[in-house]
Design an enzyme around this catalytic site. Structure first.
Site, PDB file in Angstrom:
ATOM      1  N   CYS A 223      64.126  -3.578 -26.797  1.00  0.00           N
ATOM      2  CA  CYS A 223      63.549  -4.920 -26.934  1.00  0.00           C
ATOM      3  C   CYS A 223      62.073  -4.826 -27.294  1.00  0.00           C
ATOM      4  CB  CYS A 223      63.746  -5.730 -25.667  1.00  0.00           C
ATOM      5  SG  CYS A 223      62.793  -5.068 -24.311  1.00  0.00           S
TER       6      CYS A 223
ATOM      7  N   LYS B 210      75.494  -7.153 -12.050  1.00  0.00           N
ATOM      8  CA  LYS B 210      76.550  -7.338 -13.056  1.00  0.00           C
ATOM      9  C   LYS B 210      76.049  -6.644 -14.312  1.00  0.00           C
ATOM     10  CE  LYS B 210      77.816  -9.159 -16.365  1.00  0.00           C
ATOM     11  NZ  LYS B 210      78.012  -8.346 -17.583  1.00  0.00           N
TER      12      LYS B 210
HETATM   13  P1  NAD Z   1      73.881  -9.866 -24.383  1.00  0.00           P
HETATM   14  O1  NAD Z   1      73.126 -11.136 -24.314  1.00  0.00           O
HETATM   15  O2  NAD Z   1      75.051  -9.788 -25.287  1.00  0.00           O
HETATM   16  O3  NAD Z   1      74.431  -9.464 -22.918  1.00  0.00           O
HETATM   17  C1  NAD Z   1      73.579  -9.390 -21.803  1.00  0.00           C
HETATM   18  C2  NAD Z   1      74.379  -9.698 -20.544  1.00  0.00           C
HETATM   19  O4  NAD Z   1      74.865 -11.043 -20.613  1.00  0.00           O
HETATM   20  C3  NAD Z   1      75.606  -8.811 -20.361  1.00  0.00           C
HETATM   21  O5  NAD Z   1      75.694  -8.426 -19.008  1.00  0.00           O
HETATM   22  C4  NAD Z   1      76.772  -9.698 -20.767  1.00  0.00           C
HETATM   23  O6  NAD Z   1      77.949  -9.426 -20.047  1.00  0.00           O
HETATM   24  C5  NAD Z   1      76.274 -11.091 -20.429  1.00  0.00           C
HETATM   25  N1  NAD Z   1      76.799 -12.122 -21.346  1.00  0.00           N
HETATM   26  C6  NAD Z   1      77.029 -11.983 -22.675  1.00  0.00           C
HETATM   27  N2  NAD Z   1      77.454 -13.159 -23.193  1.00  0.00           N
HETATM   28  C7  NAD Z   1      77.487 -14.040 -22.169  1.00  0.00           C
HETATM   29  C8  NAD Z   1      77.828 -15.421 -22.084  1.00  0.00           C
HETATM   30  N3  NAD Z   1      78.236 -16.105 -23.146  1.00  0.00           N
HETATM   31  N4  NAD Z   1      77.739 -16.032 -20.885  1.00  0.00           N
HETATM   32  C9  NAD Z   1      77.327 -15.353 -19.790  1.00  0.00           C
HETATM   33  N5  NAD Z   1      76.976 -14.032 -19.830  1.00  0.00           N
HETATM   34  C10 NAD Z   1      77.065 -13.383 -20.992  1.00  0.00           C
HETATM   35  O7  NAD Z   1      72.812  -8.713 -24.723  1.00  0.00           O
HETATM   36  P2  NAD Z   1      73.087  -7.189 -25.127  1.00  0.00           P
HETATM   37  O8  NAD Z   1      73.641  -7.144 -26.506  1.00  0.00           O
HETATM   38  O9  NAD Z   1      73.815  -6.501 -24.032  1.00  0.00           O
HETATM   39  O10 NAD Z   1      71.599  -6.604 -25.121  1.00  0.00           O
HETATM   40  C11 NAD Z   1      70.744  -6.655 -26.229  1.00  0.00           C
HETATM   41  C12 NAD Z   1      69.802  -7.814 -26.148  1.00  0.00           C
HETATM   42  O11 NAD Z   1      69.018  -7.733 -24.956  1.00  0.00           O
HETATM   43  C13 NAD Z   1      68.785  -7.849 -27.284  1.00  0.00           C
HETATM   44  O12 NAD Z   1      68.648  -9.170 -27.714  1.00  0.00           O
HETATM   45  C14 NAD Z   1      67.509  -7.328 -26.647  1.00  0.00           C
HETATM   46  O13 NAD Z   1      66.320  -7.758 -27.273  1.00  0.00           O
HETATM   47  C15 NAD Z   1      67.633  -7.902 -25.282  1.00  0.00           C
HETATM   48  N6  NAD Z   1      66.803  -7.180 -24.334  1.00  0.00           N
HETATM   49  C16 NAD Z   1      65.665  -7.794 -23.914  1.00  0.00           C
HETATM   50  C17 NAD Z   1      64.823  -7.125 -23.048  1.00  0.00           C
HETATM   51  C18 NAD Z   1      63.549  -7.774 -22.601  1.00  0.00           C
HETATM   52  O14 NAD Z   1      62.885  -7.202 -21.751  1.00  0.00           O
HETATM   53  N7  NAD Z   1      63.177  -8.923 -23.120  1.00  0.00           N
HETATM   54  C19 NAD Z   1      65.141  -5.841 -22.602  1.00  0.00           C
HETATM   55  C20 NAD Z   1      66.324  -5.260 -23.057  1.00  0.00           C
HETATM   56  C21 NAD Z   1      67.156  -5.941 -23.926  1.00  0.00           C
END
Ligand code: NAD
Length: 485
Positions: free
Chosen positions: A279, A171
């Protein structure tokens, strides 16, 4: 229109709600994605559950042949994929190529499954009794991934999951679904049994359906901390295995004996590369004692000279952020840092930037109070806060006080300082004279505190542990049963 790939076929997503996709460098509409429908997730789960009994029986040495073919297809379509990432995400072509390479490396590691998945055994644990540990696949597993690495992060999970004999559902982020479309176009050419690999697009409705489906045995998540926490809690409550990588607030320490040329260059790339949307991006630089003056001048100079623009153009060093909302949020965070008492060394809001698209220029502030959201929370944009500290003790204490623990780095020529830092700093990925301490595919992508919820990480041996269950067999074969031949 973005489509789903379920049971070995492309299909139109259900549900009327759509999300407009825009190229962040130009603001142009480049497509639309479904908001998501639980019925699509259910169809993918059903197809995966149906495929599992046959797929787990395919010998591991044969399962990885599909991965060798996938690697070859990715290499052949490398440039087209890199362009797709740049168009949907905004990062530069060089950055897109870099993430794709990192993704492919995970396929290469997963091709070692016939060795990596082996268990162990011991003869004669008691007279005539042997004990064997076998690793077996879990069944249907799923991954939910973020916008910032649309090709690499799905590949942190997909190759290991299927090589271990699971059926896998991806997803991807609804903001950057196009790289996954291309990936699955290539997967469609592998002639895998239908249902082994599926793609379901959308947002929360799809994630919730995967979390609620009893057939889904394990969930991998990468994204922001609040959603990571939610997915972790719901998956655990539903009895699933789960690993959730969350957000970050990465600190770097610059010691007075740090290399004065290398340190600012490497830190500038870490803070402003991918427009700060990594990240592992550094967002707080703690300068120890006299390191401050030299470093502040060098970093502001380097950041100010970065060429910002459309990542498809030759020579561009930094692209836009993902959406107009992100741009506004980042600019508001800068304003708050200033109103909280921070001094601006370089203001990315005031640079000449391309008028279309969602650009924020590299920004450097100093002396922002510890309690300001700018230094405390994740900004996920090209913003670096500098702060002078007395010594390494104070620097480590600052990092320990921050709720995140994704990455921490030190720049020094002292082995003693580096060793102490490595030993004491509460972060999962640690750099010594490294700006982006990204673990290679054969090491776990770690993360601590609010940056990770779970036990086993993504990539490498941890991925094999995550995607398999251990079965221990104790066997008795009494000697007296032995036929005389
Ligand atoms: P996000 O949390 O908005 O979304 C991530 C995923 O979760 C998406 O597929 C989205 O559809 C889903 N999602 C969003 N809201 C949801 C909800 N309420 N319920 C269920 N699913 C939901 O993150 P983003 O903005 O796409 O990515 C950026 C974030 O990811 C930053 O915080 C970054 O630090 C983090 N990140 C972390 C790593 C790591 O290795 N720790 C790596 C890459 C990115």
């Amino acid at each position: 229109m973005v489509r789903n790939y379920i049971g070995g076929k492309w299909c139109e997503p259900r549900g009327a709600e759509r999300i407009e996709l825009r190229n962040p460098a130009t603001g142009e509409v480049i497509g639309e994605a479904p908001a998501g429908d639980a019925a699509d997730a259910a169809a993918a789960v059903e197809a995966a559950a149906k495929a599992f009994p046959q797929w787990r029986a395919v010998p591991p040495g044969e399962r990885i042949q599909y991965l060798f073919r996938l690697k070859r297809l990715l290499e052949e379509n490398f440039e087209e994929l890199a362009r797709t990432i740049t168009i949907e995400n905004g990062k530069t072509l060089a950055e897109s190529r870099g993430e794709l390479r990192r993704g492919i490396e995970n396929i290469e590691v997963a091709c070692g499954i016939p060795t990596l998945m082996q268990g162990y055994n011991l003869e004669d644990v008691a007279p005539g009794i042997d004990e064997i540990m076998l690793r077996q696949p879990l069944g249907v597993v799923a991954a939910v991934t973020p916008f910032n690495f649309p090709a690499m992060i799905p590949l942190w999970f997909l190759p290991y999951a299927v090589a271990c004999g699971n059926c896998f559902i991806l997803k991807p982020s609804e903001r950057t679904p196009l790289a996954s479309q291309k990936l699955f176009e290539l997967i469609g050419r592998l002639e895998l049994p239908p249902g082994v690999l599926s793609l379901v697009n959308g947002g929360k409705p799809v994630v919730d359906a995967l979390l609620d489906a009893p057939e889904v045995k394990a969930i991998s998540f990468v994204g922001s901390t609040p959603v990571a926490r939610y997915v972790y809690a719901k998956a655990a409550a539903n009895g699933k295995r789960v690993q959730c990588q969350g957000g970050a607030k990465n600190h770097v320490v610059i010691m007075p004996d740090a290399d004065p040329e290398m340190a600012p260059k490497v830190i500038s790339d870490s803070a402003f590369g991918c427009a700060g949307q990594r990240c592992l991006a550094v967002s707080v630089a703690l300068t120890v004692g006299e390191a401050h003056e030299k470093f502040r001048e060098a970093i502001a100079g380097l950041a100010g000279s970065l060429r910002v623009g459309n990542g498809l153009e030759e020579g561009v060093e930094m692209g836009p952020v993902i959406t107009s909302e992100s741009k506004r949020r980042i600019e508001d965070a800068i304003e708050k840092g200033v109103s909280d008492g921070g001094r601006v060394l370089l203001d990315g809001r005031r640079r000449d930037l391309p008028p279309q698209g969602y650009f924020v220029g590299p920004t450097v502030l100093e002396a922002v109070p510890v309690e300001s959201p700018l230094t405390k929370t994740e900004i996920f944009g090209p913003v670096l806060a500098l702060e002078q500290v007395r010594d390494l003790d104070e620097a480590i204490a600052r990092m320990a006080a921050n709720p995140y623990g994704n990455m921490a780095s030190i720049f020094t020529s002292s082995g003693q300082a580096a060793r102490r830092f490595r030993n004491e700093v509460p972060a999962g990925n640690v750099g010594v004279n490294i700006g982006v301490a990204a673990p290679m595919a054969y090491f776990p992508f770690s993360g601590w505190k609010d940056s990770f919820f779970g036990t086993l990480h993504g990539q490498g041996r941890d991925a094999v542990e995550f995607y398999t269950d251990k079965k221990v067999v104790v066997e008795r074969w009494p000697r007296e049963w032995m036929r005389k031949f």
